[in-house]
Design an enzyme around this catalytic site. Structure first.
Site, PDB file in Angstrom:
ATOM      1  N   LYS A 164       0.738  -1.113  -0.166  1.00  0.00           N
ATOM      2  CA  LYS A 164      -0.230  -0.291  -0.016  1.00  0.00           C
ATOM      3  C   LYS A 164       1.096   1.250  -0.023  1.00  0.00           C
ATOM      4  O   LYS A 164       1.668   1.352   0.806  1.00  0.00           O
ATOM      5  CB  LYS A 164      -0.940   0.155   1.080  1.00  0.00           C
ATOM      6  CG  LYS A 164      -1.956   1.135   1.141  1.00  0.00           C
ATOM      7  CD  LYS A 164      -2.813   1.209   2.325  1.00  0.00           C
ATOM      8  CE  LYS A 164      -2.442   1.256   3.620  1.00  0.00           C
ATOM      9  NZ  LYS A 164      -3.507   1.038   4.692  1.00  0.00           N
ATOM     10  N   LYS A 166       0.695   5.482   0.043  1.00  0.00           N
ATOM     11  CA  LYS A 166      -0.125   6.559   0.338  1.00  0.00           C
ATOM     12  C   LYS A 166       0.036   7.646  -0.876  1.00  0.00           C
ATOM     13  O   LYS A 166       1.223   7.924  -1.290  1.00  0.00           O
ATOM     14  CB  LYS A 166       0.256   7.272   1.606  1.00  0.00           C
ATOM     15  CG  LYS A 166      -0.306   6.449   2.895  1.00  0.00           C
ATOM     16  CD  LYS A 166       0.260   7.146   4.254  1.00  0.00           C
ATOM     17  CE  LYS A 166      -0.080   5.952   5.272  1.00  0.00           C
ATOM     18  NZ  LYS A 166      -1.516   5.614   5.541  1.00  0.00           N
ATOM     19  N   ASP A 195      -3.847   4.888  -0.646  1.00  0.00           N
ATOM     20  CA  ASP A 195      -4.698   5.421   0.396  1.00  0.00           C
ATOM     21  C   ASP A 195      -4.656   6.999   0.556  1.00  0.00           C
ATOM     22  O   ASP A 195      -3.373   7.629   0.646  1.00  0.00           O
ATOM     23  CB  ASP A 195      -3.972   4.965   1.748  1.00  0.00           C
ATOM     24  CG  ASP A 195      -4.718   5.528   3.174  1.00  0.00           C
ATOM     25  OD1 ASP A 195      -5.610   6.068   2.945  1.00  0.00           O
ATOM     26  OD2 ASP A 195      -4.165   4.851   4.011  1.00  0.00           O
ATOM     27  N   ASN A 197      -6.005   8.994   2.554  1.00  0.00           N
ATOM     28  CA  ASN A 197      -5.898   9.491   4.139  1.00  0.00           C
ATOM     29  C   ASN A 197      -7.098  10.815   4.293  1.00  0.00           C
ATOM     30  O   ASN A 197      -6.601  11.798   4.860  1.00  0.00           O
ATOM     31  CB  ASN A 197      -4.694  10.172   4.454  1.00  0.00           C
ATOM     32  CG  ASN A 197      -3.724   8.610   4.907  1.00  0.00           C
ATOM     33  OD1 ASN A 197      -2.884   8.577   3.998  1.00  0.00           O
ATOM     34  ND2 ASN A 197      -3.876   8.075   6.031  1.00  0.00           N
ATOM     35  N   GLU A 221      -8.344   3.769  -0.727  1.00  0.00           N
ATOM     36  CA  GLU A 221      -8.731   3.933   0.812  1.00  0.00           C
ATOM     37  C   GLU A 221      -8.952   5.476   1.271  1.00  0.00           C
ATOM     38  O   GLU A 221      -8.334   6.076   0.963  1.00  0.00           O
ATOM     39  CB  GLU A 221      -7.608   3.276   1.612  1.00  0.00           C
ATOM     40  CG  GLU A 221      -7.773   3.078   3.083  1.00  0.00           C
ATOM     41  CD  GLU A 221      -6.642   2.564   3.777  1.00  0.00           C
ATOM     42  OE1 GLU A 221      -6.302   2.811   5.092  1.00  0.00           O
ATOM     43  OE2 GLU A 221      -5.922   1.489   3.137  1.00  0.00           O
ATOM     44  N   GLU A 247     -10.963   2.085   9.244  1.00  0.00           N
ATOM     45  CA  GLU A 247      -9.785   2.329  10.338  1.00  0.00           C
ATOM     46  C   GLU A 247     -10.104   3.265  11.334  1.00  0.00           C
ATOM     47  O   GLU A 247      -9.790   3.151  12.717  1.00  0.00           O
ATOM     48  CB  GLU A 247      -8.448   2.741   9.761  1.00  0.00           C
ATOM     49  CG  GLU A 247      -8.503   4.043   9.266  1.00  0.00           C
ATOM     50  CD  GLU A 247      -7.214   4.383   8.551  1.00  0.00           C
ATOM     51  OE1 GLU A 247      -6.511   5.195   9.017  1.00  0.00           O
ATOM     52  OE2 GLU A 247      -7.066   3.758   7.532  1.00  0.00           O
ATOM     53  N   ASP A 270      -9.899  -1.261  12.651  1.00  0.00           N
ATOM     54  CA  ASP A 270      -8.464  -0.930  13.681  1.00  0.00           C
ATOM     55  C   ASP A 270      -9.047  -1.757  14.875  1.00  0.00           C
ATOM     56  O   ASP A 270     -10.147  -1.279  15.575  1.00  0.00           O
ATOM     57  CB  ASP A 270      -8.294   0.472  13.725  1.00  0.00           C
ATOM     58  CG  ASP A 270      -7.295   0.613  14.800  1.00  0.00           C
ATOM     59  OD1 ASP A 270      -6.109   1.100  14.210  1.00  0.00           O
ATOM     60  OD2 ASP A 270      -7.476   0.694  15.961  1.00  0.00           O
ATOM     61  N   HIS A 297      -6.196  -2.840  10.343  1.00  0.00           N
ATOM     62  CA  HIS A 297      -5.410  -1.808  10.407  1.00  0.00           C
ATOM     63  C   HIS A 297      -4.469  -1.738  11.515  1.00  0.00           C
ATOM     64  O   HIS A 297      -5.020  -1.736  12.560  1.00  0.00           O
ATOM     65  CB  HIS A 297      -6.259  -0.553  10.340  1.00  0.00           C
ATOM     66  CG  HIS A 297      -5.659   0.750  10.454  1.00  0.00           C
ATOM     67  ND1 HIS A 297      -5.597   1.450  11.693  1.00  0.00           N
ATOM     68  CD2 HIS A 297      -5.048   1.463   9.425  1.00  0.00           C
ATOM     69  CE1 HIS A 297      -4.934   2.727  11.231  1.00  0.00           C
ATOM     70  NE2 HIS A 297      -4.704   2.723  10.025  1.00  0.00           N
ATOM     71  N   GLU A 317      -2.812  -5.830   7.488  1.00  0.00           N
ATOM     72  CA  GLU A 317      -1.581  -4.680   7.194  1.00  0.00           C
ATOM     73  C   GLU A 317      -0.295  -4.664   8.096  1.00  0.00           C
ATOM     74  O   GLU A 317      -0.210  -4.970   9.116  1.00  0.00           O
ATOM     75  CB  GLU A 317      -2.204  -3.234   7.649  1.00  0.00           C
ATOM     76  CG  GLU A 317      -1.199  -2.270   7.241  1.00  0.00           C
ATOM     77  CD  GLU A 317      -1.935  -0.636   7.784  1.00  0.00           C
ATOM     78  OE1 GLU A 317      -1.521   0.087   6.724  1.00  0.00           O
ATOM     79  OE2 GLU A 317      -2.795  -0.737   8.739  1.00  0.00           O
TER      80      GLU A 317
END
EC number: 5.1.2.2
Length: 359
Positions: A164, A166, A195, A197, A221, A247, A270, A297, A317
């Site tokens: 993964k 970001k 991701d 975020n 994500e 998450e 998570d 997560h 993860e």
């Protein structure tokens, strides 16, 4: 066997280094502020867990919450589901969410670890499942083209079958450049998750995600604010590639809200925010009923056990938050997490190292 009681709770706040700082489109996590938890019992075993405060600003508050909760659980039976119900009731007026929910999850995870030790069995078997390899992806950062590609190649050489990265760079072209560079380096039979975020508004998320799905990414994500389930649903409705989120779900009830409106086609709770082992069990039942593949997560040590007992288990993860203070009992072989044959979760503190990072 006589009833096992909780006899004490010890917490230690540490701020430990990371192998790589976690850069995201909304900020950088340079260290891992953790609360280490030891839950003592009348059986002589001690349950271990840890919590991740995300920012040093919240670390002391999270530790203090746990210290104040100790009086509520000492002399209570070692029964994690009952403990969770008691704490949920005690905090319903304040709101069983946020740092309170996270602290309660730390107690829950330590209690389940202790219960496994009492019964001399790994957590996965205590949950009624067999230990098995759990497929894992290597989780990276907002690294730029060069480092993102180098880290992906290293992961592939270590046996991982997915990474993964970001994204959320200032321009879409930069997002695409990172993904394309990784793809060229690792080939077509390799998973690339991306991701954002929470960094985009809904229109921008749709535009960027539609471009990214042409690159064969595995999932996109948290493209927009995590609490905007309707926004996520709008994004998902415009895509073929799955939206991934979860998450930041604080308890299974938030997961239910998101899944009920079709906010995502994949879920990744998570272990801390979902409510520890007890919350995860409830979340995994939701994922099964909705037919949603479920990943983890962070919290890789306990998540390996949980995923092995999850009907719709997807990916673990791999991001080692606590490696500076935990012995490496969880190992990775051929891109899979290998659950240790140890009672409970298998967390063993590196006591000599902990002293270096105490706050």
């Amino acid at each position: 066997m006589s009833e096992v009681l909780i006899t004490g709770l010890r917490t230690r706040a540490v701020n430990v280094p990371l192998a790589y700082p976690v850069h995201t489109a909304v900020g950088t996590v340079g260290t891992a502020p953790l609360v280490l938890i030891d839950l003592a019992t009348s059986a002589g075993v001690v349950g271990h867990s840890y919590l991740f405060a995300y920012t040093p600003v919240a670390l002391k508050s999270l530790k203090q919450l746990l210290d104040d909760m100790a009086a509520m659980i000492v002399n209570e039976p070692l029964a994690p589901v009952s403990l969770e119900a008691m704490l949920a009731k005690r905090f319903c007026l304040a709101g069983y969410t946020g740092l309170i929910r996270m602290a309660a999850a730390g107690i829950d995870m330590a209690a389940w670890d202790a219960l496994g030790k009492v019964h001399e069995t790994p957590l996965v078997k205590l949950l009624g499942a067999n230990a098995r390899p759990v497929q894992a992806y290597d989780s990276h950062s907002l690294d730029g083209v060069k480092l993102a590609t180098e880290r992906a190649v290293t992961a592939a050489e270590l046996g991982f079958r997915a990474v993964k990265t970001k994204i959320g760079y200032p321009a879409l072209d930069q997002d695409l450049a990172v993904v394309r560079s990784i793809r060229q380096a690792v080939g077509d039979d390799f998973g690339i998750m991306v991701d954002y975020n929470q960094s985009l508004d809904v229109p921008a998320a749709i535009k960027r995600s539609q471009a990214l799905q042409q690159e064969g990414v595995t999932w996109i994500e948290e493209p927009t604010l995590q609490h905007d389930y309707e926004g996520h649903q709008r994004i998902q409705s415009k895509l073929n590639v799955p939206v991934q989120m979860g998450e930041n779900w604080l308890g299974p009830e938030e997961m239910f809200k998101a899944l009920s409106i079709g906010a995502c086609r994949l879920a990744m709770p998570d272990a801390m925010k979902i409510g520890g082992v007890t919350g995860w069990i409830r979340a995994s039942a939701l994922a099964q009923q909705f037919g949603i593949p479920m990943s983890s997560h962070l919290f890789q040590e306990i998540s390996a056990h949980l995923l092995a007992a999850t009907p719709t288990a997807h990916w673990l993860e791999r991001l080692d938050l606590a490696g500076s203070v935990i012995e490496p009992t969880l190992t990775f072989e051929g891109g899979n997490a290998v659950i240790p044959d140890l009672p409970g979760v298998g967390i063993i503190w590196r006591e000599k190292e902990i002293g270096k990072y105490l706050v």
